[in-house]
Design a protein around this motif. Sequence first.
Motif, short mmCIF file in Angstrom:
data_model
loop_
_atom_site.label_atom_id
_atom_site.label_comp_id
_atom_site.label_asym_id
_atom_site.label_seq_id
_atom_site.Cartn_x
_atom_site.Cartn_y
_atom_site.Cartn_z
N ASP A 527 -1.28 -16.05 5.86
CA ASP A 527 -0.01 -15.95 5.16
C ASP A 527 0.03 -14.75 4.22
O ASP A 527 0.83 -14.70 3.30
CB ASP A 527 0.28 -17.23 4.38
CG ASP A 527 -0.78 -17.51 3.32
OD1 ASP A 527 -1.81 -16.77 3.30
OD2 ASP A 527 -0.59 -18.44 2.53
N SER A 528 -0.83 -13.78 4.46
CA SER A 528 -0.86 -12.58 3.62
C SER A 528 -1.03 -11.36 4.51
O SER A 528 -1.76 -11.40 5.51
CB SER A 528 -2.00 -12.66 2.61
OG SER A 528 -1.86 -13.81 1.78
N TYR A 529 -0.39 -10.28 4.09
CA TYR A 529 -0.46 -9.08 4.92
C TYR A 529 -0.16 -7.85 4.08
O TYR A 529 0.40 -7.93 2.99
CB TYR A 529 0.51 -9.18 6.09
CG TYR A 529 1.97 -9.33 5.68
CD1 TYR A 529 2.79 -8.21 5.47
CD2 TYR A 529 2.55 -10.59 5.51
CE1 TYR A 529 4.11 -8.34 5.09
CE2 TYR A 529 3.87 -10.74 5.13
CZ TYR A 529 4.65 -9.62 4.93
OH TYR A 529 5.96 -9.75 4.55
N GLU A 541 1.64 -5.09 -0.53
CA GLU A 541 0.89 -6.22 0.02
C GLU A 541 1.61 -7.52 -0.37
O GLU A 541 2.07 -7.68 -1.50
CB GLU A 541 -0.53 -6.24 -0.53
CG GLU A 541 -1.38 -7.35 0.08
CD GLU A 541 -2.85 -7.22 -0.28
OE1 GLU A 541 -3.62 -8.11 0.09
OE2 GLU A 541 -3.20 -6.21 -0.93
N THR A 543 1.34 -11.69 -0.47
CA THR A 543 0.47 -12.87 -0.40
C THR A 543 1.33 -14.12 -0.44
O THR A 543 2.42 -14.15 -1.03
CB THR A 543 -0.51 -12.89 -1.59
OG1 THR A 543 0.22 -12.86 -2.82
CG2 THR A 543 -1.45 -11.70 -1.54
N ASN A 544 0.82 -15.16 0.21
CA ASN A 544 1.54 -16.44 0.26
C ASN A 544 2.96 -16.28 0.80
O ASN A 544 3.93 -16.79 0.23
CB ASN A 544 1.59 -17.09 -1.13
CG ASN A 544 0.21 -17.35 -1.69
OD1 ASN A 544 -0.69 -17.80 -0.98
ND2 ASN A 544 0.02 -17.03 -2.97
#
Length: 714
Positions: A527-529, A541, A543-544
């Motif tokens: 769930d992060s990229y 970036e 997250t979540n």
Amino acid sequence: MTIRTADLFSIANSGIRSSNTLLRTTGHNISNVNTEGFVRERTNFVSQLTGGVGQGTTERVINQFAQNQLRRDTTRLGEAEAFFQRISQLDNILASEANSISGSLSRFFSALQTSIDEPGNVAARELVLGQAGSNLERMSSLSAYMNQTETDLNQELGNITTEANDLIKNISELNTQIRDVQSNNRNEEPGVLKNERDMAIQQLAEIVSIETRQQDDGTTLVNLTAGQSLVLEAGVFNVFQVSGDPDITRKSLQLQSSNTPALINVAETELGGKMGGLFSFRDEVLAPAQRELGQLALGFADAMNEQNRLGMDYDGQLGVDIFNLPSVQALNYADNSSANLAINGRIQEGQAENLTTSDYKITIDAVTAGAPDTVDITVELLNADGTPSLDTDGNPITYSDTGLEATPGSWVPILDGLELEFPDGATYAAGDEFLLQPTRYTASQVNLDIVRGEDLAFASPIKAQGDIDNLGGAQVVSTSVTNTTVDNTFADSGASGFNGSGGIHGPGAAPGGGVGAPAEIVFTASDSYQVLDSAGTVITEVTNAPDLKNLLAQGESIGAGPAWPGAFSALDNYPGYDISLEGVPKAGDSFSISFNTNGVDDNRNGLELAGLQDVNTIRRNVSTGFSDQNGATFHGAYADTVSSVGEKAATADIEFKAAQAMEQQSSDWFQSVSGVSLDEEASNLIRFQQAYAASARVLGTAQTLFDTILGAVR
């Protein structure tokens, strides 16, 4: 006890004279049995106190109530017939399959669907252009018919106005003659003159709704039912004048007196008769249909243009406009400070869904000279009949703006997807007014802007794919493109991430001169990229992430460490593309985003083009903004126009037949009183002949007695 002093000779002579007058009246009635407008006459006598018949009076036999009812029903029939004849013609044209825009739209989208099934087939692409041209030709043909109908309508209004004025003048002149004749002969009504006048009034009642008032001197005053006088006393009368301001093709009525230059405005909605029927057809049917057709043509063309610009054509270039949309010059009101001033209007790219069928009255509130010159304006929305367009609370819809740049070539957006050009700068003056009609004639002014089937942008300019070494189960579900505007200087706030040279902005070329446009998604967790540019530099970036939809939009809204570049956010829609996944990615999985080079067989944007057939893109109601609920498809919008005209035509047919029946009934009533009955006149003829013969016998007896007396004296 009355003592008769008249001798037998005088009594007999008066009887012969009266019988002769009665026979003359009866003969006059019989001879005019087929004369249009003739009212039968009757001669009444009174007996003399001294014996014999006194002075007779000849008058017309007329029931004023029956005559007034006939005039009212004639007015109603004239209005219903004029309205029905016109609307039935338009209804037949719209309902005809040969002229149906719905059919041409269906053929266009059918050809489009066939072509996108095989996007590399150039011949199929050419067929799409052919059907597009055919659809425009059908819209233009229907628009030309409506425009010609409007021209014919104006010509007919002019002719009817001339006819009405001739009748008004004739009635006034006949009144003068009747007054003069009747004042010199109290015992005989000037029936011929009154019949001619009443027939003129009857003909006028067929043209407009009127009320009459009888005068003691035998004259008849005539008013419009709305109250304005047409024929007054002392030979004064008012005649109609036809004018149009600022639109000379939209005729309006005024009255001008024969003895003063004063003008009186006349409300077309209260006219009645043929003239009222023509005005009703124009304002209630023709004018709305013209504007609805123009709205459909502009909405269709703009929607297709907008979607085609978001694609990539057969040659690998970003899409261009399929259709050319016209600009419209506003009409200049007669009282403006100069007759040479102009305001131009057009549809903003991609904003035709907000367009209404209203006209727009633009008033210059203030002018400020400078560099550049600016103007303050107020815009009033008007219905096709010139009345104010109302919002949901019943209030007129208006719009005001200040400091609008007034220089040639500078277009400023206002409301309803419109933008204006004020090319005359500081030359405008406060109080100048203009009328913009963006949809009235534009159905015939939309043209094809491309001539090659290769220019149809069926492919998406973006492709996204997962790395072959990805370990997770995530896959690309879709890419979306919302902006392809090319401006590598970013002077245009609508610039996108496309560089116009078959690629997207790399590092140093994107806004801000730092990182490039998004070119890769690398997952650090399920769930992060990270969002990277083409050089592998991290842009932001996330997250979540709540889901895997629109990953770039999430990067802009919740990205951190580093945050989404402010230079990107400062533009309206940068980079103008996005990507959505489904499944569960694993850390290290990556997805590339790049220009769709050699994507000839791609049909993703073509599917979006074809899908416009089922999308609500035409605004229905001016009182609320555009939404899916306040919108219609292309087919739906045309169906609404056809249905509206059809319903009104059906109602007009019923009203026409009812008016015919009412007019026939009142005509029969009037004729039963004032018409010549040959049976009755024949009976009178015998009766009066017998009375004449009897009086002659009395005269003969008187002569015999006189001769006997003379003989006895001798």
